[in-house]
Design an enzyme around this catalytic site. Structure first.
Site, short mmCIF file in Angstrom:
data_model
loop_
_atom_site.label_atom_id
_atom_site.label_comp_id
_atom_site.label_asym_id
_atom_site.label_seq_id
_atom_site.Cartn_x
_atom_site.Cartn_y
_atom_site.Cartn_z
N ASP A 36 -12.40 -32.25 10.90
CA ASP A 36 -11.57 -33.44 11.09
C ASP A 36 -12.17 -34.62 10.33
O ASP A 36 -13.30 -35.03 10.62
CB ASP A 36 -11.48 -33.77 12.58
CG ASP A 36 -10.30 -34.67 12.91
OD1 ASP A 36 -9.90 -35.46 12.04
OD2 ASP A 36 -9.78 -34.58 14.03
N CYS A 74 -3.95 -36.64 10.14
CA CYS A 74 -4.18 -35.46 10.95
C CYS A 74 -2.95 -34.62 11.32
O CYS A 74 -2.79 -33.50 10.88
CB CYS A 74 -4.91 -35.89 12.22
SG CYS A 74 -5.07 -34.60 13.44
N HIS A 130 -3.36 -31.75 18.82
CA HIS A 130 -2.71 -32.90 18.19
C HIS A 130 -1.36 -32.56 17.55
O HIS A 130 -0.96 -33.13 16.54
CB HIS A 130 -3.63 -33.55 17.15
CG HIS A 130 -3.50 -35.04 17.14
ND1 HIS A 130 -4.26 -35.86 16.33
CD2 HIS A 130 -2.69 -35.88 17.84
CE1 HIS A 130 -3.95 -37.12 16.54
NE2 HIS A 130 -2.98 -37.15 17.45
N ASN A 281 -7.82 -33.98 6.32
CA ASN A 281 -7.53 -35.08 5.40
C ASN A 281 -8.86 -35.57 4.85
O ASN A 281 -9.93 -35.08 5.21
CB ASN A 281 -6.78 -36.24 6.09
CG ASN A 281 -7.32 -36.62 7.44
OD1 ASN A 281 -6.70 -36.37 8.47
ND2 ASN A 281 -8.51 -37.21 7.46
N LYS A 298 -8.96 -41.45 3.77
CA LYS A 298 -7.97 -41.03 4.76
C LYS A 298 -6.84 -42.06 4.85
O LYS A 298 -7.06 -43.25 4.72
CB LYS A 298 -8.67 -40.91 6.12
CG LYS A 298 -7.74 -40.62 7.30
CD LYS A 298 -8.52 -40.59 8.60
CE LYS A 298 -7.61 -40.35 9.80
NZ LYS A 298 -8.37 -40.28 11.06
#
Length: 495
Positions: A36, A74, A130, A281, A298
């Site tokens: 992440d 994300c 998510h 990302n 990002k």
């Protein structure tokens, strides 16, 4: 039926059953690992200052995908992984699913996990979801997973596993779940360590003769910046506090991957397997990440926000130990991993392309273009790649600079990077990424023919965009969540 005919019939049945069992056993174990907010400059094979020995060994002995792209943020990337569709085709193009947002990735799209279940895989997720949590139908056990240990949202504390108070949430909420229910049994244990031990437990209890799909989306290295001191101390020479802690988080994640490899060998999963590793990302530079020398970070359409470290490793790969420079996009992982499992994608409308032979055999390129994203916010903002060229229409996102670690400064300062680069909300930017991977030379004023061709193609792609699914937060849901003290489903209707 005569006695002889009956014998032949039952012999046929037995042989077919045995063949079917053998076919199932041949399917490879698949480990899909997602970091992440891990940036281009945050892994050892791109930056020797980062200590990722386990990831480095797998990457260098496997296939490094040098032009691997994802979405700028994300949820859209994870939706692409699981559905094989561009986010702008499924209403997830603008932002992440936020805490009180009554939506998720539409249940009309089958997930990769569901397709692998049809191939008799045992399917498990350990880590971050998510992709929707307001209705059970959006959650992992209803999207093809046999088990779930992890969290629905993001930005939770790595030790308490709670979502802190914010504009949306006025009470701390537990966000850690064992299958369908919130659990507090891991309180005080660092999330990466929880995941590492959960992998050990899963593999120790699984039958290696049954094909296993493990989706392992780490919380690391997303903010908040937290890591056991032993890992931070490995980077005591770094004066930038954010970068020092962040680097320790990367190394902690690397050790968890090393533990996975050890477990695979110990429990019989090191034969007939594939590991795929990717970030969702680019790195967040204000939280210690680095995409240098790529431009941006990002949430931007620059390469630094969308081009990420990626590799595959496994004994099923016929060719490995090389760098692959062909294009691969987040949407391709669905059909590619499905093909690696011996399955076939039957959805002709899917955006993803099967890249398995291209990777496995170092074959010719499959993908010649992709859409970075198309937003339907108040102003036009989109980007597309066709061949070597990249077109950005509108504001690419902040920062607009190439940021070495020493220049990672406060957000108010980053605004100047767009001002001095003359970047605007209505800008048009054309780059030849092959010749100019750092996006320094805007060709829009000079390459008029290419520019018009790229604009036309982007306009064609835009016509198929569906409206974004970004409803207002359901603040009334906090009544239920407050009573439970945890982020649980049951306060929206699944679509």
């Amino acid at each position: 039926m005569s006695l002889i005919a009956k014998c032949h019939f039952w012999k046929f049945v037995v042989v077919m059953v045995m063949c079917k069992g053998a076919e199932t056993a041949k399917r490879p174990h698949i480990f899909f690992i997602v970091a992440d907010d891990l940036g281009w400059n945050d892994v050892g094979w791109n930056n020797p200052d980062i200590q990722t020995p386990h990831l480095d060994e797998l990457a260098r002995n496997g296939v490094i995908m040098n032009q691997s792209y994802v979405q700028p943020i994300c949820t859209p990337s994870r939706a692409s992984f699981m559905t094989g569709y561009y986010p702008y085709h499924i209403g997830r193009q603008n932002c992440v699913v936020i805490v009180l947002e009554p939506t998720g990735v539409s249940i009309k799209y089958p997930f990769l996990s569901q397709k692998l279940k049809e191939l008799k895989y045992s399917t498990h997720i350990i880590g971050k979801w998510h992709l929707g949590h307001c209705n059970q139908s959006y959650t992992p056990l209803f999207r093809g997973f046999d088990s779930f240990l992890g969290f629905y949202y993001a930005e939770g504390d790595y030790y308490t596993h709670t979502i802190e108070k914010s504009v949306q949430v006025w009470q701390e909420l537990l966000d850690f779940h064992q299958n369908l229910y919130p659990t507090n049994q891991y309180k005080g244990v660092y999330t990466t360590e929880v995941m590492k031990k959960a992998v050990t437990e899963l593999l120790s209890k699984s039958d290696p003769d049954i094909p296993l799909f493990l989706y392992l989306p780490f919380q690391a290295v997303h903010s908040p910046l937290q890591v056991p001191k032993i890992y931070e101390d490995k980077y005591s020479h770094i004066t930038n506090k954010e970068r020092r802690i962040f680097s320790g988080m990367v190394t902690a994640m690397d050790e968890a991957v090393g533990s996975l490899v050890t477990d695979m060998k110990r429990y019989g999963f090191w034969d007939n397997f594939l590991i795929a590793f990717i970030s969702d990302n680019g790195g967040e530079v204000l939280s210690g990440g680095s995409n240098y020398p790529l431009r941006g970070a990002k949430m931007t359409l620059w390469e630094g926000g969308t081009r990420v470290p990626t590799f595959l490793y496994g004994d099923i790969l016929q060719k490995k130990g090389y760098v692959n420079n062909n294009l691969i996009h987040a949407v391709d992982w669905f059909p590619t991993l499905l093909a690696a499992a011996g399955g076939q994608n039957s959805d002709a409308d899917m955006d993803g392309m099967n890249q398995w032979d291209m990777i496995n055999l170092d074959g010719p390129e499959v993908r010649k273009e992709f859409v970075y994203n198309i937003y339907d916010l108040e102003y036009k903002r989109a980007a597309i790649r066709v061949g070597d060229y990249k077109l950005i229409i509108g504001y690419p996102g902040l920062p607009c600079d190439w940021l070495p670690i020493s220049q990672q400064v406060e957000g108010i300062e980053l605004e100047k990077s767009c001002q001095k680069s003359n970047i605007s909300e209505r800008g048009v930017y054309l780059f030849n990424i092959k010749d100019d991977p750092l996006e320094k030379n805007n060709l829009a004023p000079t390459e008029k023919v290419v520019l018009q061709r790229m604009k036309h193609r982007l306009d064609q792609m835009r016509r198929s965009m569906v409206p974004s699914d970004d409803p207002f937060p359901n603040f009334f849901a906090m009544r239920k969540l407050t009573r439970v003290g945890a982020l649980v489903p049951g306060w929206c209707v699944a679509k």
